[in-house]
Scaffold this active site. Sequence first.
Site, PDB file in Angstrom:
ATOM      1  N   CYS A  32      39.601  43.835  42.634  1.00 24.66           N
ATOM      2  CA  CYS A  32      39.622  42.776  41.636  1.00 24.66           C
ATOM      3  C   CYS A  32      37.811  42.382  41.828  1.00 24.66           C
ATOM      4  O   CYS A  32      37.424  42.354  42.819  1.00 24.66           O
ATOM      5  CB  CYS A  32      40.179  41.476  42.535  1.00 24.66           C
ATOM      6  SG  CYS A  32      40.035  40.053  41.730  1.00 24.66           S
ATOM      7  N   ARG A  59      36.973  38.131  42.974  1.00 29.35           N
ATOM      8  CA  ARG A  59      36.897  37.463  44.530  1.00 29.35           C
ATOM      9  C   ARG A  59      36.211  36.551  44.795  1.00 29.35           C
ATOM     10  O   ARG A  59      36.392  35.889  45.858  1.00 29.35           O
ATOM     11  CB  ARG A  59      37.048  38.768  45.261  1.00 29.35           C
ATOM     12  CG  ARG A  59      38.260  39.845  45.311  1.00 29.35           C
ATOM     13  CD  ARG A  59      37.877  40.890  46.239  1.00 29.35           C
ATOM     14  NE  ARG A  59      37.331  41.923  45.491  1.00 29.35           N
ATOM     15  CZ  ARG A  59      37.038  42.959  46.250  1.00 29.35           C
ATOM     16  NH1 ARG A  59      37.142  43.371  47.455  1.00 29.35           N
ATOM     17  NH2 ARG A  59      36.427  43.862  45.572  1.00 29.35           N
ATOM     18  N   TRP A  90      42.713  34.295  36.381  1.00 29.67           N
ATOM     19  CA  TRP A  90      43.018  34.307  34.800  1.00 29.67           C
ATOM     20  C   TRP A  90      42.481  35.557  34.119  1.00 29.67           C
ATOM     21  O   TRP A  90      41.866  36.399  34.872  1.00 29.67           O
ATOM     22  CB  TRP A  90      42.027  32.835  34.289  1.00 29.67           C
ATOM     23  CG  TRP A  90      40.491  32.851  34.891  1.00 29.67           C
ATOM     24  CD1 TRP A  90      39.616  33.610  34.718  1.00 29.67           C
ATOM     25  CD2 TRP A  90      40.191  32.025  36.149  1.00 29.67           C
ATOM     26  NE1 TRP A  90      38.417  33.317  35.468  1.00 29.67           N
ATOM     27  CE2 TRP A  90      38.912  32.382  36.103  1.00 29.67           C
ATOM     28  CE3 TRP A  90      40.683  31.116  36.782  1.00 29.67           C
ATOM     29  CZ2 TRP A  90      37.945  31.759  37.330  1.00 29.67           C
ATOM     30  CZ3 TRP A  90      40.079  30.547  37.702  1.00 29.67           C
ATOM     31  CH2 TRP A  90      38.717  30.956  38.081  1.00 29.67           C
ATOM     32  N   GLU A 123      40.582  42.626  29.601  1.00 26.39           N
ATOM     33  CA  GLU A 123      41.951  43.279  30.039  1.00 26.39           C
ATOM     34  C   GLU A 123      43.010  43.203  28.617  1.00 26.39           C
ATOM     35  O   GLU A 123      43.873  43.961  28.544  1.00 26.39           O
ATOM     36  CB  GLU A 123      42.662  42.299  31.083  1.00 26.39           C
ATOM     37  CG  GLU A 123      41.786  42.563  32.324  1.00 26.39           C
ATOM     38  CD  GLU A 123      42.287  41.434  33.418  1.00 26.39           C
ATOM     39  OE1 GLU A 123      43.120  41.814  34.058  1.00 26.39           O
ATOM     40  OE2 GLU A 123      41.798  40.231  33.441  1.00 26.39           O
TER      41      GLU A 123
END
Length: 414
Positions: free
Chosen positions: A117, A120, A289, A294
């Site tokens: 991720c 974070r 979100w 992506e």
Amino acid sequence: MSLIFNRLRTRRTAAAPSGGCPYTHAHPAHVVPGAPRQQSVPYRPAAQLPYPATLFTDPDRAAEFIRQFHREQPAAGDPEPRLRAVREEIDRTGSYRHTPAELAHGARLAWRNAARCIGRLYWRSLVVRDLRHLSSADDIAAECFEHLRLAGNGGRIRPVVSVFAPDLPGRPAARILNQQLVRYAGHRVDGAVIGDPAGAALAARARELGWKCAEDRFETLPLLVQERPGERPHWYELPDDTTLEVPLSHPEHGWFAELGLRWYAVPAISDMTLEIGGVRYPTAPFNGWYMGTEIGARNLADADRYDMLGTVAERLGLDTSNDRTLWRDRALVELNLAVLHSFQEAGVTIADHHTESERFLKHVAQERRLGRPTPADWSWIVPPVSGGLTPVYHRYYDPVDPDQRPAFLVREPW
């Protein structure tokens, strides 16, 4: 998928929010919690099920988490009384129950520990919904829909995790079969796929269960919940007010809107297990979100997904006869620009990869000042567009520890 991490309808869609829900959908009648459901196959008693020993809680993992919780939450006081109570409960029942505070902190730590991720920095802001008292398919579906409403928040996306009943010795908890709470279906027609190929298998399963589909390119899959091993899953259409979608346009090319592309706003992963202190929560959907890449560089661009680069390049008038013209690269940038532009115009939270790269390094620095490592999977942290232009590209990170807990884990099969 989101700032946590990804794994991979004709409808009115998102407009800029102006108090209340900025979206509405026309969808076939949906199955609602509490409505009559399909006949289930008989449930096999626990003695006939191959439960692995790992379903029993490891007291050492429990103790490790309790000590960490009390260390990071000094107001909780001396950990020894709680450690004794947890050991006694594990000895007596094979597992133990987290306090609400332990559950909330543990879920946030699982995000902090997520090596894939880039988002974070926001781990403390995770909204934790304690739904451990719920285990039926109807209740899980209803609360998943509420999760999407809360997370969507009129376009101002909130990171949320909804934690349902855990696995217990001899009593595995229900599972959500969807990879994400919202995802588009794929339909195989004459050897080709209409929609998202990544949603084809689940769409086929849903049709076997009785789901009636319209075979649209952006048709939202129903939610499938399986209460027990060997039991027929229950399916539920997502209510119209749970799925905020953004129609995609381009700030310079008017023809882009004619492509009819759109994407949903809340990327909520629903097929992973949240493990805290040895307790496994296999039904714990969570979301951050989106980062624009992506959608623009993976979901819409990958050859095994919507595969839109050729279409965009053609409308741009690019020379696609030779890879050396870099037509894919040029089309990819315009596709990603359209995603960021559209979400901004609709008032829906999204991040760009340059900003999030800077914020991730801020998180790394904060953790270092607190004496904590920041394990990171370089191949996931570096964005799929212009990676070398971002600061996360030019450095190494603490190695990933597969045993680090709390964590979001690949869910084991029944």
